[in-house]
Design a protein around this motif. Sequence first.
Motif, PDB file in Angstrom:
ATOM      1  N   GLY A 180      -2.209  12.530   0.975  1.00 20.04           N
ATOM      2  CA  GLY A 180      -4.117  12.554   0.210  1.00 20.04           C
ATOM      3  C   GLY A 180      -3.447  11.266  -1.135  1.00 20.04           C
ATOM      4  O   GLY A 180      -5.093  10.539  -0.925  1.00 20.04           O
ATOM      5  N   ALA A 181      -2.562  11.623  -1.354  1.00 23.36           N
ATOM      6  CA  ALA A 181      -2.842  10.947  -2.852  1.00 23.36           C
ATOM      7  C   ALA A 181      -2.321   8.952  -2.991  1.00 23.36           C
ATOM      8  O   ALA A 181      -2.448   7.902  -3.072  1.00 23.36           O
ATOM      9  N   SER A 182      -1.773   9.203  -1.747  1.00 25.42           N
ATOM     10  CA  SER A 182      -1.580   7.308  -1.412  1.00 25.42           C
ATOM     11  C   SER A 182      -2.722   6.863  -0.765  1.00 25.42           C
ATOM     12  O   SER A 182      -3.148   5.133  -1.048  1.00 25.42           O
ATOM     13  N   SER A 183      -3.746   7.339  -0.215  1.00 22.24           N
ATOM     14  CA  SER A 183      -4.645   7.249   0.486  1.00 22.24           C
ATOM     15  C   SER A 183      -5.219   6.147  -0.655  1.00 22.24           C
ATOM     16  O   SER A 183      -6.043   5.207  -0.801  1.00 22.24           O
ATOM     17  N   LEU A 184      -5.719   7.346  -1.779  1.00 21.37           N
ATOM     18  CA  LEU A 184      -5.656   6.675  -2.890  1.00 21.37           C
ATOM     19  C   LEU A 184      -5.542   5.253  -3.784  1.00 21.37           C
ATOM     20  O   LEU A 184      -5.890   4.793  -3.759  1.00 21.37           O
ATOM     21  N   LEU A 185      -4.191   5.703  -3.547  1.00 25.93           N
ATOM     22  CA  LEU A 185      -3.595   3.813  -4.070  1.00 25.93           C
ATOM     23  C   LEU A 185      -3.578   2.487  -3.073  1.00 25.93           C
ATOM     24  O   LEU A 185      -4.082   1.884  -3.222  1.00 25.93           O
ATOM     25  N   ALA A 186      -3.862   3.416  -1.975  1.00 26.80           N
ATOM     26  CA  ALA A 186      -4.162   2.049  -0.982  1.00 26.80           C
ATOM     27  C   ALA A 186      -5.500   1.788  -0.772  1.00 26.80           C
ATOM     28  O   ALA A 186      -6.258   0.154  -0.782  1.00 26.80           O
ATOM     29  N   ALA A 187      -6.773   2.551  -1.505  1.00 32.06           N
ATOM     30  CA  ALA A 187      -7.926   1.902  -1.513  1.00 32.06           C
ATOM     31  C   ALA A 187      -8.770   1.089  -2.665  1.00 32.06           C
ATOM     32  O   ALA A 187      -8.708   0.359  -2.691  1.00 32.06           O
ATOM     33  N   GLY A 188      -7.344   2.278  -3.571  1.00 31.54           N
ATOM     34  CA  GLY A 188      -7.269   1.232  -5.387  1.00 31.54           C
ATOM     35  C   GLY A 188      -6.722  -0.451  -4.872  1.00 31.54           C
ATOM     36  O   GLY A 188      -6.868  -1.361  -5.528  1.00 31.54           O
ATOM     37  N   GLY A 189      -5.155  -0.372  -4.330  1.00 34.46           N
ATOM     38  CA  GLY A 189      -5.007  -2.137  -3.981  1.00 34.46           C
ATOM     39  C   GLY A 189      -5.463  -2.507  -3.021  1.00 34.46           C
ATOM     40  O   GLY A 189      -5.877  -4.128  -3.519  1.00 34.46           O
ATOM     41  N   GLN A 190      -6.505  -2.127  -1.644  1.00 34.63           N
ATOM     42  CA  GLN A 190      -7.183  -3.181  -1.389  1.00 34.63           C
ATOM     43  C   GLN A 190      -8.537  -4.053  -2.429  1.00 34.63           C
ATOM     44  O   GLN A 190      -8.696  -4.644  -2.002  1.00 34.63           O
ATOM     45  N   LEU A 191      -9.156  -2.493  -3.288  1.00 33.48           N
ATOM     46  CA  LEU A 191     -10.225  -2.986  -3.829  1.00 33.48           C
ATOM     47  C   LEU A 191     -10.166  -4.091  -5.213  1.00 33.48           C
ATOM     48  O   LEU A 191     -11.671  -4.563  -5.533  1.00 33.48           O
ATOM     49  N   THR A 192      -8.589  -3.606  -5.333  1.00 37.19           N
ATOM     50  CA  THR A 192      -8.659  -4.870  -6.427  1.00 37.19           C
ATOM     51  C   THR A 192      -7.581  -5.653  -6.523  1.00 37.19           C
ATOM     52  O   THR A 192      -7.108  -6.822  -7.635  1.00 37.19           O
ATOM     53  N   GLY A 193      -7.584  -6.583  -5.224  1.00 39.22           N
ATOM     54  CA  GLY A 193      -6.718  -7.321  -5.279  1.00 39.22           C
ATOM     55  C   GLY A 193      -5.629  -7.493  -5.121  1.00 39.22           C
ATOM     56  O   GLY A 193      -4.832  -8.192  -4.970  1.00 39.22           O
ATOM     57  N   ARG A 194      -4.621  -5.947  -5.288  1.00 42.54           N
ATOM     58  CA  ARG A 194      -3.090  -6.119  -4.767  1.00 42.54           C
ATOM     59  C   ARG A 194      -2.505  -5.517  -3.062  1.00 42.54           C
ATOM     60  O   ARG A 194      -2.212  -4.049  -3.116  1.00 42.54           O
ATOM     61  N   PRO A 195      -2.654  -6.245  -2.547  1.00 44.11           N
ATOM     62  CA  PRO A 195      -1.877  -6.393  -1.138  1.00 44.11           C
ATOM     63  C   PRO A 195      -1.145  -5.628  -0.972  1.00 44.11           C
ATOM     64  O   PRO A 195      -0.132  -5.462  -0.658  1.00 44.11           O
ATOM     65  N   GLY A 196      -0.246  -5.474  -1.809  1.00 43.82           N
ATOM     66  CA  GLY A 196       1.072  -5.667  -1.685  1.00 43.82           C
ATOM     67  C   GLY A 196       1.685  -3.982  -2.552  1.00 43.82           C
ATOM     68  O   GLY A 196       2.501  -3.227  -1.800  1.00 43.82           O
ATOM     69  N   LEU A 197       0.066  -3.527  -3.593  1.00 42.09           N
ATOM     70  CA  LEU A 197       0.330  -2.053  -3.581  1.00 42.09           C
ATOM     71  C   LEU A 197      -0.442  -1.057  -2.272  1.00 42.09           C
ATOM     72  O   LEU A 197      -0.116  -0.392  -2.463  1.00 42.09           O
ATOM     73  N   ALA A 198      -1.171  -1.429  -1.653  1.00 41.92           N
ATOM     74  CA  ALA A 198      -2.410  -1.243  -0.326  1.00 41.92           C
ATOM     75  C   ALA A 198      -1.488  -1.115   0.219  1.00 41.92           C
ATOM     76  O   ALA A 198      -1.436   0.014   1.204  1.00 41.92           O
TER      77      ALA A 198
END
Length: 300
Positions: A37-55
């Motif tokens: 559940g928490a990884s999905s939040l980081l995935a969305a945050g990485g995607q929306l802020t231009g961090r593909p290496g995090l997403a």
Amino acid sequence: MVPDASFSSYYGKPVLNKPTWKPLDIAGYLYLGGLAGASSLLAAGGQLTGRPGLAAPAKLGAAGAISLSLAALVHDLGRPARFLNMLRVFKPTSPMSVGSWLLAGYAPLTLTAAATEVAGRYRLLGSAATVASAVLGPALATYTAVLLSDTAVPSWHEGHRELPFVFAGSAATAASGLALAAAPTAQVGPARRMAVLGAALELGAFRLMKRRMGLAAEPFEQGGPHLLLRAAEALTTGGAALALLSGRLRERRLAVAAGAALLTGSAALRFGVFHAGVASAEDPKYTVLPQRERLAAQGS
């Protein structure tokens, strides 16, 4: 003189039947669901802020964690049909029913997000699935705390106010730990911040919970659960500190060490809470004494 009362029951049996869940399966289910559940939040945050290496690792981590979580749940149930049977009705007052539908909705979204990431195609579909799974992520990370505290098990039920916050913090530290270990150091800023905030929430809420629980907090301070929870506190605190240090020094090895500590600490917390609850159900005094105290308070 009348001897002190001994807290036992007829034929030496506990007042409550202890949970019949398999410890490895259900404690693992609690941990992996929070991680997903928490990884999905980081995935969305990485995607929306231009961090593909995090997403990317967050999407894959969420998909892997929810797959293993479902496998553990089905293994405990005995056969897959029993999980499907729980979807025959929707009962808003039942955490088990709500959780079953939550899993049924969340898992396909997360798997879609991961599959499109691996394939490198259907980016729009993958982005929509990532955002949608992030919307469900917080509920997935915390509903298991509601599920536990909705039982009669003393050390779970008496912590019903704070346990969802404990699990939310634990989920955040686990997800940030995975990101710190797998993502490029230059892109893990959100994961470092989540690690610090998650650790503060987990440790603070857990201490507040124990203070408010009274006698029912005792199993957290005894035996195996005590060792697990002390290890969780040390690993979570140390992992958050290493995460901050890795950001200042830009040191990859520190980030990996922080990630490993946070992942392990979150698992130790979930297993410690699970086993403490089982221990409280086995000892009659954790059921009898609080009942007597409530009756005495009503009488006064």
